[in-house]
Design an enzyme around this catalytic site. Structure first.
Site, PDB file in Angstrom:
ATOM      1  N   LYS A  69     -91.428  70.354  -6.400  1.00 28.68           N
ATOM      2  CA  LYS A  69     -90.842  68.925  -6.081  1.00 28.68           C
ATOM      3  C   LYS A  69     -91.145  68.080  -7.620  1.00 28.68           C
ATOM      4  O   LYS A  69     -90.581  67.502  -8.047  1.00 28.68           O
ATOM      5  CB  LYS A  69     -91.517  68.161  -5.025  1.00 28.68           C
ATOM      6  CG  LYS A  69     -91.149  68.667  -3.731  1.00 28.68           C
ATOM      7  CD  LYS A  69     -92.006  68.289  -2.333  1.00 28.68           C
ATOM      8  CE  LYS A  69     -91.327  68.790  -1.160  1.00 28.68           C
ATOM      9  NZ  LYS A  69     -92.305  68.693  -0.017  1.00 28.68           N
ATOM     10  N   GLN A  82     -97.917  66.247   1.635  1.00 30.49           N
ATOM     11  CA  GLN A  82     -97.398  67.424   2.174  1.00 30.49           C
ATOM     12  C   GLN A  82     -98.065  68.158   3.334  1.00 30.49           C
ATOM     13  O   GLN A  82     -99.185  67.933   3.508  1.00 30.49           O
ATOM     14  CB  GLN A  82     -97.599  68.548   0.975  1.00 30.49           C
ATOM     15  CG  GLN A  82     -96.947  69.777   1.170  1.00 30.49           C
ATOM     16  CD  GLN A  82     -95.685  69.835   1.123  1.00 30.49           C
ATOM     17  OE1 GLN A  82     -94.929  69.135   0.605  1.00 30.49           O
ATOM     18  NE2 GLN A  82     -94.956  70.877   1.785  1.00 30.49           N
ATOM     19  N   ASP A 113     -90.195  60.918   2.770  1.00 32.92           N
ATOM     20  CA  ASP A 113     -90.056  61.916   3.816  1.00 32.92           C
ATOM     21  C   ASP A 113     -89.353  61.399   5.215  1.00 32.92           C
ATOM     22  O   ASP A 113     -88.769  62.279   5.828  1.00 32.92           O
ATOM     23  CB  ASP A 113     -91.376  62.415   4.043  1.00 32.92           C
ATOM     24  CG  ASP A 113     -91.774  63.555   3.336  1.00 32.92           C
ATOM     25  OD1 ASP A 113     -90.863  64.470   3.038  1.00 32.92           O
ATOM     26  OD2 ASP A 113     -92.873  63.925   3.072  1.00 32.92           O
TER      27      ASP A 113
HETATM   28  N1  GUN Z   1     -93.847  70.626   4.838  1.00 34.94           N
HETATM   29  C1  GUN Z   1     -92.735  71.413   5.085  1.00 34.94           C
HETATM   30  N2  GUN Z   1     -91.586  70.638   4.938  1.00 34.94           N
HETATM   31  C2  GUN Z   1     -91.873  69.456   4.628  1.00 34.94           C
HETATM   32  C3  GUN Z   1     -91.354  68.367   4.170  1.00 34.94           C
HETATM   33  O1  GUN Z   1     -90.103  68.252   3.924  1.00 34.94           O
HETATM   34  N3  GUN Z   1     -92.354  67.138   3.709  1.00 34.94           N
HETATM   35  C4  GUN Z   1     -93.590  67.440   3.580  1.00 34.94           C
HETATM   36  N4  GUN Z   1     -94.304  66.166   3.367  1.00 34.94           N
HETATM   37  N5  GUN Z   1     -94.321  68.383   4.059  1.00 34.94           N
HETATM   38  C5  GUN Z   1     -93.575  69.195   4.499  1.00 34.94           C
END
Ligand code: GUN
Length: 291
Positions: free
Chosen positions: A52, A96, A119
């Site tokens: 990311k 995350q 998100d």
């Molecule tokens: N863990 C697995 N997929 C995601 C996601 O799309 N966003 C976040 N913050 N954590 C994750």
């Protein structure tokens, strides 16, 4: 069979965003800024967050990685979220998942300012999504919708079977596919671990979206000829022949299923890269909203 190439499509989306960022820069405007909070050392999470941040650099966004120790208290994490909520230089941020067990995930997600929740996990944003209001759509389901749109896959009135009811993928996916729109307007069945005779549903499906996390779960005998297959699985399966010691394996028995499917996503290179592209898209939206 047509391969739904998430890598290629996500690169196109990133280029489109990069163009917009360079236009913003040339007008002397502040560039979008995404922050990511990672707690602990989960291997997969380290990889995702790293991707990311690298993607932000590539398209000209500012990015900040806040990496906290595994033993960080819930209170410290909530303080960190409060700082990000109040930092005018941060347009959006993510925490995350998964979080260490001693931290209450629900409490943390509720603490994120909905206007910075790129998100789309906050109940306000999730509710807006369910009510067809403009909001941040969770990145993985959003990426799947964008892939279906760009490949012009027909979803109108099609029977879509979603496997898995997670808050991040399965549940929002079922809502998005049933919404009015294109893609959308599908008839949706949401299946999960308690569903009996799941193959009875998948064999009837025009579109199967599997977000279960069981390697090679969906076999060729479980699908209808010419079905559209979306594989959200990304399980690390130990493999000593591989330099990393594992291979990323999807929910779909790709080699056999691809012979029967009309469209299919590969793993890796399907849904995964789309998730990152849509997170960047949400961050651009957050930046525009902050004016
Ligand atoms: N863990 C697995 N997929 C995601 C996601 O799309 N966003 C976040 N913050 N954590 C994750």
């Amino acid at each position: 069979m047509i391969l739904l190439d998430g890598k290629k499509t996500s690169n196109q989306i990133k280029e489109e965003i990069a163009d917009k960022v360079s236009q913003m820069k040339s007008r002397g405007e502040r560039t979008p800024h995404l922050a990511a909070v990672l707690v602990g050392q989960d291997g997969a999470s380290l990889t995702y967050v790293g991707s990311k941040v690298r993607s932000c650099e590539r398209i000209g966004f500012e990015s900040t990685l806040i990496h906290l120790d595994e033993a960080t208290s819930e209170e410290t994490l909530l303080d960190q979220i409060d700082q990000l909520n109040n930092d005018p230089n941060i347009d959006g941020f993510i925490v995350q998942l998964p979080l260490p067990k001693h931290i209450n995930e629900e409490k943390v997600l509720m603490a994120v300012d909905p206007d910075k929740d790129v998100d789309g996990f906050h109940p306000t944003n999730f509710g807006k999504m369910a009510l067809d209001m403009e909001t941040f759509i969770p990145a993985t389901p959003y990426g799947i919708m964008e892939l279906l749109k760009r490949y012009e896959v027909d979803t109108q009135g099609k029977h879509t079977v979603v496997i898995g009811r997670s808050h991040i993928v399965g549940r929002p996916m079922s809502i998005l596919m049933s919404r009015k729109g294109n893609p959308g307007n599908a008839t949706v069945t949401l299946t999960h671990s308690r569903t009996q005779n799941i193959e009875q549903y998948t064999r009837e499906a025009d579109i199967v979206i599997s977000a279960l996390g069981v390697p090679n779960f969906l076999t060729a005998d479980m699908i209808k000829k010419d079905a559209v297959i979306i594989d959200v699985g990304i399980t690390r399966v130990p493999d000593t022949n591989h330099p990393k010691g594992y291979v990323i394996t999807g929910d779909v028995d790709f080699e056999a299923v691809k012979e029967k499917a009309s469209y299919i996503t590969p793993v890796p290179g399907g849904v995964g890269p789309m998730t990152i592209a849509m997170l960047l898209q949400n961050t651009l939206l957050a930046r525009k909203r902050h004016g």
